[in-house]
Scaffold this motif. Sequence first.
Motif, short mmCIF file in Angstrom:
data_model
loop_
_atom_site.label_atom_id
_atom_site.label_comp_id
_atom_site.label_asym_id
_atom_site.label_seq_id
_atom_site.Cartn_x
_atom_site.Cartn_y
_atom_site.Cartn_z
N TYR A 138 22.23 -6.10 -15.67
CA TYR A 138 22.45 -4.76 -15.13
C TYR A 138 22.62 -4.79 -13.61
O TYR A 138 23.50 -4.13 -13.06
N ASN A 139 21.77 -5.56 -12.95
CA ASN A 139 21.84 -5.61 -11.49
C ASN A 139 23.19 -6.13 -10.99
O ASN A 139 23.67 -5.72 -9.94
N GLU A 140 23.80 -7.01 -11.79
CA GLU A 140 25.10 -7.53 -11.38
C GLU A 140 26.21 -6.53 -11.59
O GLU A 140 27.21 -6.55 -10.89
N ASP A 141 26.04 -5.65 -12.55
CA ASP A 141 27.08 -4.68 -12.85
C ASP A 141 26.43 -3.37 -13.29
O ASP A 141 26.41 -3.03 -14.46
N PRO A 142 25.88 -2.67 -12.32
CA PRO A 142 25.06 -1.49 -12.64
C PRO A 142 25.89 -0.27 -13.00
O PRO A 142 25.97 0.68 -12.23
N ASN A 143 26.51 -0.33 -14.17
CA ASN A 143 27.27 0.83 -14.62
C ASN A 143 26.63 1.44 -15.85
O ASN A 143 26.85 0.99 -16.97
N PHE A 144 25.85 2.46 -15.58
CA PHE A 144 25.13 3.11 -16.65
C PHE A 144 25.55 4.57 -16.70
O PHE A 144 25.48 5.28 -15.70
N GLU A 174 20.62 6.38 -14.85
CA GLU A 174 19.86 5.16 -14.56
C GLU A 174 19.16 4.68 -15.81
O GLU A 174 18.71 5.48 -16.62
N PRO A 175 19.05 3.37 -15.93
CA PRO A 175 18.54 2.79 -17.18
C PRO A 175 17.02 2.86 -17.26
O PRO A 175 16.35 1.83 -17.31
N ILE A 176 16.48 4.06 -17.24
CA ILE A 176 15.03 4.21 -17.29
C ILE A 176 14.54 4.40 -18.72
O ILE A 176 13.35 4.30 -18.99
N SER A 177 15.46 4.64 -19.65
CA SER A 177 15.06 4.86 -21.03
C SER A 177 14.28 3.68 -21.59
O SER A 177 13.36 3.86 -22.40
N PHE A 178 14.65 2.48 -21.12
CA PHE A 178 14.03 1.27 -21.66
C PHE A 178 12.56 1.16 -21.32
O PHE A 178 11.82 0.41 -21.96
N ARG A 201 27.10 4.96 -30.03
CA ARG A 201 27.15 3.50 -30.11
C ARG A 201 28.35 2.92 -29.38
O ARG A 201 28.29 1.81 -28.85
N LYS A 202 29.45 3.69 -29.37
CA LYS A 202 30.63 3.25 -28.63
C LYS A 202 30.28 3.08 -27.15
O LYS A 202 30.61 2.08 -26.51
N ARG A 203 29.56 4.06 -26.62
CA ARG A 203 29.19 4.00 -25.20
C ARG A 203 28.22 2.84 -24.93
O ARG A 203 28.32 2.15 -23.92
N ILE A 204 27.29 2.64 -25.84
CA ILE A 204 26.34 1.53 -25.67
C ILE A 204 27.08 0.19 -25.63
O ILE A 204 26.79 -0.68 -24.81
N LYS A 205 28.06 0.05 -26.51
CA LYS A 205 28.79 -1.23 -26.58
C LYS A 205 29.47 -1.57 -25.28
O LYS A 205 29.65 -2.74 -24.93
N GLU A 206 29.86 -0.53 -24.53
CA GLU A 206 30.54 -0.78 -23.26
C GLU A 206 29.60 -1.31 -22.18
O GLU A 206 30.04 -1.85 -21.18
N MET A 207 28.31 -1.11 -22.40
CA MET A 207 27.35 -1.59 -21.40
C MET A 207 26.85 -2.96 -21.81
O MET A 207 26.06 -3.10 -22.75
N GLU A 208 27.33 -3.95 -21.12
CA GLU A 208 27.07 -5.32 -21.54
C GLU A 208 25.63 -5.76 -21.32
O GLU A 208 25.19 -6.75 -21.89
N PHE A 241 17.32 -4.75 -23.20
CA PHE A 241 17.94 -4.44 -21.92
C PHE A 241 17.81 -5.65 -21.00
O PHE A 241 16.70 -6.10 -20.73
N ASN A 242 18.92 -6.16 -20.55
CA ASN A 242 18.93 -7.32 -19.66
C ASN A 242 19.05 -6.84 -18.21
O ASN A 242 20.14 -6.49 -17.75
#
Lengths: 225, 225
Positions: free
Chosen positions: B217-223, B149-153, B183-190, B212-213
């Motif tokens: 994220y809510n539209e495509d929550p793939n973390f 889950e994107p809690i790091s932000f 960074r490769k993994r980050i790039k995949e998360m739009e 972090f948008n």
Amino acid sequence: MTTYYSEYSKAYVSVDCIIFGFDEGHLRVLIGKRQMDPGRGEWSLYGGFVGPNESVDEAANRTLQELTGIRHLYMRQVGAFGSVDRDPGERVISIAYYALINVNDYDDELRKKHGVEWVNITQLPPMYSDHREMIRQARRIMREKIKTEPISFRLLPELFTLTQLQRLYEAVNGEQVDKRNFRKRIKEMEFIEKTELIDKSGSKRGAYLYHFNRSAYNEDPNFKL
Amino acid sequence: MTTYYSEYSKAYVSVDCIIFGFDEGHLRVLIGKRQMDPGRGEWSLYGGFVGPNESVDEAANRTLQELTGIRHLYMRQVGAFGSVDRDPGERVISIAYYALINVNDYDDELRKKHGVEWVNITQLPPMYSDHREMIRQARRIMREKIKTEPISFRLLPELFTLTQLQRLYEAVNGEQVDKRNFRKRIKEMEFIEKTELIDKSGSKRGAYLYHFNRSAYNEDPNFKL
DNA sequence: TCAAAAGTGTTAGATTTACACCCATGA
DNA sequence: TCATGGGTGTAAATCTAACACTTTTGA
């Protein structure tokens, strides 16, 4: 007794137990009709109050033993539930625990004596207070745990077939898995040992019985499913 | 008031907060010297008692706001701690919560006023009662959560560099990761969006700032990290 | 003889990991 | 000019997922 916190208010603290069992291919929980006010007659988890001279964990253990006759069931905390009005009568904060039991180990007379029943997890009735939410959370936590720790064996008999084990995973996860892939992964775990015994209750041909070797697991605790 | 459970005993119920922050490449927790008896002077988490007209979650929120001035910090329950003698004075059952804060959002005067400090998670002093165990468990739960889950932000400023984000993951997980793979993994998360802004505080060359948008994220929550 | 569950391998695709060099800048 | 952190791609290895037929036996 010295009173340090006399300006603050106290609350009743209870434990509620989500007891999971696995039978006939279904994951079940043990629930009963509440036999005390408030909420008498509603479907409810089995619980009890935390006494002054026992820890919360001990209270949960005691409650589980009271219900099942078994001394140290596998048991883990789910969390605290503390809405102000979760109990209609008084302020009661409850700590939920889930426990795993092999249904064959549970004396059915004792079960009846306590007025509890095994209910399919997918067919839960409306329940007292927040008990349904407790079950939901317990299931979520257990589902995560079962992937990385060998707790499934606590829901099965000492000897079990691979099909039983697979059905258990499917019931917990709520989705089916491929038989060959499943067995491949099992074969890699050397602490899940094949015996020479055959179970013929599930099929005409019969299936080999396996058992979980805990000390082998402790030496090489690599569990992944 | 009707008294249903008068035969049972009550306990004080408190909340304890494990507040995580990230600063200068280190994961930190906010702790202070206990200012009340019993245990005065020992290192301790910040906590408070659950009042009669608030839920346990509300008590945790109130306590966090009291300490930080921030109304709704990200906060999750760790669990209940209920040894009989965990508090030397009275029977107190405590529900631990962890919270995440961006250290820049925390008014340093307010911090000093409450007598709490940011202490590196790897350099904790001996602590009051079971507070160290609470921190240990909070960290374990947070470490699992941060993977999916994107809690790091919540631990970073609105705008952050990829190196900062990577250092945060490394601090939480206690091990280093490969820069290119990260960074490769980050790039995949739009929903982790690059801005045109450059941060020059960390290097001479400067690094792009990202943010972090949440609605993306809510539209495509793939973390996954 | 046939229905029903047990048992068994291979392959393509996806994911993960390891790894090294050039760039831009301020001091 | 050089030390420092920023930024980038490829290939091998591993893991995952999809897939179908034979065996045994009691009814």
